[in-house]
Scaffold this motif. Structure first.
Motif, PDB file in Angstrom:
ATOM      1  N   MET A 111       0.789  -1.239   0.000  1.00 56.17           N
ATOM      2  CA  MET A 111       0.000   0.000   0.000  1.00 56.17           C
ATOM      3  C   MET A 111       0.819   1.287   0.000  1.00 56.17           C
ATOM      4  O   MET A 111       0.253   2.370   0.053  1.00 56.17           O
ATOM      5  CB  MET A 111      -0.930   0.016   1.217  1.00 56.17           C
ATOM      6  CG  MET A 111      -1.881  -1.145   1.275  1.00 56.17           C
ATOM      7  SD  MET A 111      -2.878  -1.288  -0.225  1.00 56.17           S
ATOM      8  CE  MET A 111      -3.093  -3.063  -0.297  1.00 56.17           C
ATOM      9  N   HIS A 114      -0.122   4.380  -2.056  1.00 52.92           N
ATOM     10  CA  HIS A 114      -1.366   5.137  -1.836  1.00 52.92           C
ATOM     11  C   HIS A 114      -1.223   6.038  -0.613  1.00 52.92           C
ATOM     12  O   HIS A 114      -0.864   5.583   0.464  1.00 52.92           O
ATOM     13  CB  HIS A 114      -2.540   4.175  -1.648  1.00 52.92           C
ATOM     14  CG  HIS A 114      -3.880   4.814  -1.828  1.00 52.92           C
ATOM     15  ND1 HIS A 114      -4.409   5.700  -0.905  1.00 52.92           N
ATOM     16  CD2 HIS A 114      -4.801   4.718  -2.830  1.00 52.92           C
ATOM     17  CE1 HIS A 114      -5.599   6.097  -1.324  1.00 52.92           C
ATOM     18  NE2 HIS A 114      -5.859   5.525  -2.479  1.00 52.92           N
ATOM     19  N   LYS A 115      -1.564   7.296  -0.776  1.00 54.20           N
ATOM     20  CA  LYS A 115      -1.325   8.299   0.274  1.00 54.20           C
ATOM     21  C   LYS A 115      -2.207   8.120   1.506  1.00 54.20           C
ATOM     22  O   LYS A 115      -1.900   8.657   2.572  1.00 54.20           O
ATOM     23  CB  LYS A 115      -1.536   9.711  -0.293  1.00 54.20           C
ATOM     24  CG  LYS A 115      -2.988  10.069  -0.587  1.00 54.20           C
ATOM     25  CD  LYS A 115      -3.117  11.486  -1.120  1.00 54.20           C
ATOM     26  CE  LYS A 115      -4.573  11.871  -1.351  1.00 54.20           C
ATOM     27  NZ  LYS A 115      -5.333  12.030  -0.106  1.00 54.20           N
ATOM     28  N   SER A 116      -3.300   7.368   1.398  1.00 50.09           N
ATOM     29  CA  SER A 116      -4.241   7.287   2.514  1.00 50.09           C
ATOM     30  C   SER A 116      -4.095   6.030   3.365  1.00 50.09           C
ATOM     31  O   SER A 116      -4.979   5.697   4.151  1.00 50.09           O
ATOM     32  CB  SER A 116      -5.690   7.410   2.006  1.00 50.09           C
ATOM     33  OG  SER A 116      -5.905   8.696   1.467  1.00 50.09           O
ATOM     34  N   ASN A 171     -11.763   6.454  -0.937  1.00 50.21           N
ATOM     35  CA  ASN A 171     -10.768   6.254  -1.995  1.00 50.21           C
ATOM     36  C   ASN A 171      -9.832   5.101  -1.649  1.00 50.21           C
ATOM     37  O   ASN A 171      -9.476   4.283  -2.507  1.00 50.21           O
ATOM     38  CB  ASN A 171      -9.936   7.526  -2.202  1.00 50.21           C
ATOM     39  CG  ASN A 171     -10.717   8.639  -2.868  1.00 50.21           C
ATOM     40  OD1 ASN A 171     -11.753   8.377  -3.476  1.00 50.21           O
ATOM     41  ND2 ASN A 171     -10.252   9.867  -2.744  1.00 50.21           N
ATOM     42  N   ALA A 172      -9.421   5.048  -0.382  1.00 50.33           N
ATOM     43  CA  ALA A 172      -8.495   4.007   0.059  1.00 50.33           C
ATOM     44  C   ALA A 172      -9.126   2.616  -0.064  1.00 50.33           C
ATOM     45  O   ALA A 172      -8.505   1.679  -0.578  1.00 50.33           O
ATOM     46  CB  ALA A 172      -8.065   4.266   1.506  1.00 50.33           C
ATOM     47  N   PHE A 175      -9.569   1.514  -3.619  1.00 55.30           N
ATOM     48  CA  PHE A 175      -8.271   1.072  -4.136  1.00 55.30           C
ATOM     49  C   PHE A 175      -8.042  -0.407  -3.805  1.00 55.30           C
ATOM     50  O   PHE A 175      -7.602  -1.187  -4.656  1.00 55.30           O
ATOM     51  CB  PHE A 175      -7.165   1.940  -3.531  1.00 55.30           C
ATOM     52  CG  PHE A 175      -5.766   1.572  -3.948  1.00 55.30           C
ATOM     53  CD1 PHE A 175      -5.284   1.924  -5.205  1.00 55.30           C
ATOM     54  CD2 PHE A 175      -4.930   0.888  -3.089  1.00 55.30           C
ATOM     55  CE1 PHE A 175      -3.997   1.585  -5.597  1.00 55.30           C
ATOM     56  CE2 PHE A 175      -3.637   0.543  -3.464  1.00 55.30           C
ATOM     57  CZ  PHE A 175      -3.163   0.897  -4.725  1.00 55.30           C
TER      58      PHE A 175
END
Length: 350
Positions: A111, A114-116, A171-172, A175
């Motif tokens: 992960m 991914h920023k979150s 969003n997370a 994903f």
């Protein structure tokens, strides 16, 4: 255990400790490789190795004062490595947590793009149960801001920051469902697992009970895992589930974020102990304002705010539909929350 002149002692020599560390390292390395092959087809981002000694020093011997958050199976400590803050995750010493720990390592390692998600920096394989090292996000979780210390709650979470947290977390999770050949079901979306920085930017953590849906399959079967109130009806009754379990879980999470109330609260009427039942009853009785956290109400109104709150609540209720097929996908949830967030931003600026 050693014997001296017929007496037993419980101290270990330096040699014993070294052997134990080496044994744990080999066993854990083998287990990690097995998990990597199973979950990632052997592919993942690089994982740095830390020693038990440096993590013990980083956390001041796991000082209770340095605990950031924790659940039944782990504690997350604030530590310092080479002068930089990190988050050190130490699992409870039992066989169940041993399995969960490797889940966390392998899924978290996928992960970092991914920023979150809270970024995994590495782990220590020398301990019986590996110790994980993550980036440092902040001192508080979303749970702290909603129900925790006075210091955290004195920084109120208003409607726009809450809608952004909802959007980013959607969003997370989307994903996880869409970015991999084997979709990942998180199963544990709750405020305790969401860390916030000083700007209320949210990061999701704890893949302990996450699971992948096998290639070519639409569902996965597993024993029921997760917190009360967050488990979808079909999973609870059959043990079979797919991404729609996360959608249900996320719908409940949205209601928590909107109301500032616990998922389970025995101070509510018996038929409203679960938050989703309480919300439905309030709406049925035309008491919508009773659903909304007083902090959101106290900040006042502006054009469009009421419509945003109504749309947000309607989306939450669709997510917790009794039938899995009636729930939206997380991609659709993410799109709707993005519209709500940007509507709130533009209306507030008028």
């Amino acid at each position: 255990m050693h014997r001296i002149g017929g007496m037993s002692t419980c101290w270990e020599t330096k040699k014993d400790k070294k052997v134990n560390k080496e044994t744990a390292f080999i066993k854990n390395g083998s287990k990690l490789l097995e998990k990597l092959v199973d979950i990632c087809d052997g592919k993942c981002n690089s994982i740095r190795s830390f020693s038990a000694t440096e993590l013990k020093k980083a956390t001041n011997n796991y000082d209770p004062q340095k605990i950031l958050t924790g659940d039944s199976g782990y504690k997350l400590y604030k530590g310092f490595l080479q002068g930089r803050p990190v988050s050190v995750k130490k699992f409870k010493d039992d066989d169940e947590q041993y399995e969960y720990c490797f889940n966390d390592i392998v899924y978290a390692s996928k992960m970092s793009v991914h920023k979150s998600f809270m970024k995994l920096l590495g782990c220590c394989l020398e301990a019986r149960i590996p110790i994980l090292v993550f980036e440092y996000v902040g001192d508080w979780t979303l749970s702290d801001f909603l129900w925790g210390s006075e210091e955290a709650r004195c920084q109120p979470l208003l409607w726009i920051p809450r809608s952004k947290i909802a959007m980013d977390m959607a969003n997370a999770v989307a994903f996880l469902h869409a970015a991999f050949s084997k979709p990942i079901v998180f199963r544990n979306i709750k405020p305790l697992n969401i860390l916030l920085d000083d700007n209320h930017e949210a990061k999701l953590s704890d893949f302990s009970i996450s699971i992948s849906i096998p290639k070519g399959e639409s569902h996965v079967r597993d024993s029921v895992a997760g917190a009360t109130g967050l488990i979808a009806p079909e999973y609870l009754t059959t043990g079979n589930f797919n991404e729609k379990q996360d959608v249900f879980n996320f719908g409940v999470f949205l209601l928590v974020l909107l109301s500032g109330q616990m998922v389970v609260d025995f101070s509510r009427p018996e038929k409203e102990i679960l938050l989703q039942d309480h919300v439905k009853k309030c709406i049925e009785d035309d008491r919508f304002n009773k659903v909304i956290d007083s902090t959101i109400i106290a900040e006042g109104t502006w054009p469009g705010k009421e419509q945003q709150l109504q749309a947000y609540t309607a989306l939450s209720l669709r997510c917790i539909s009794e039938l899995a097929e009636d729930r939206p996908t997380m991609i659709d949830v993410s799109k709707e929350l993005r519209k709500i967030y940007w509507s709130a931003i533009s209306c507030r600026q008028q």
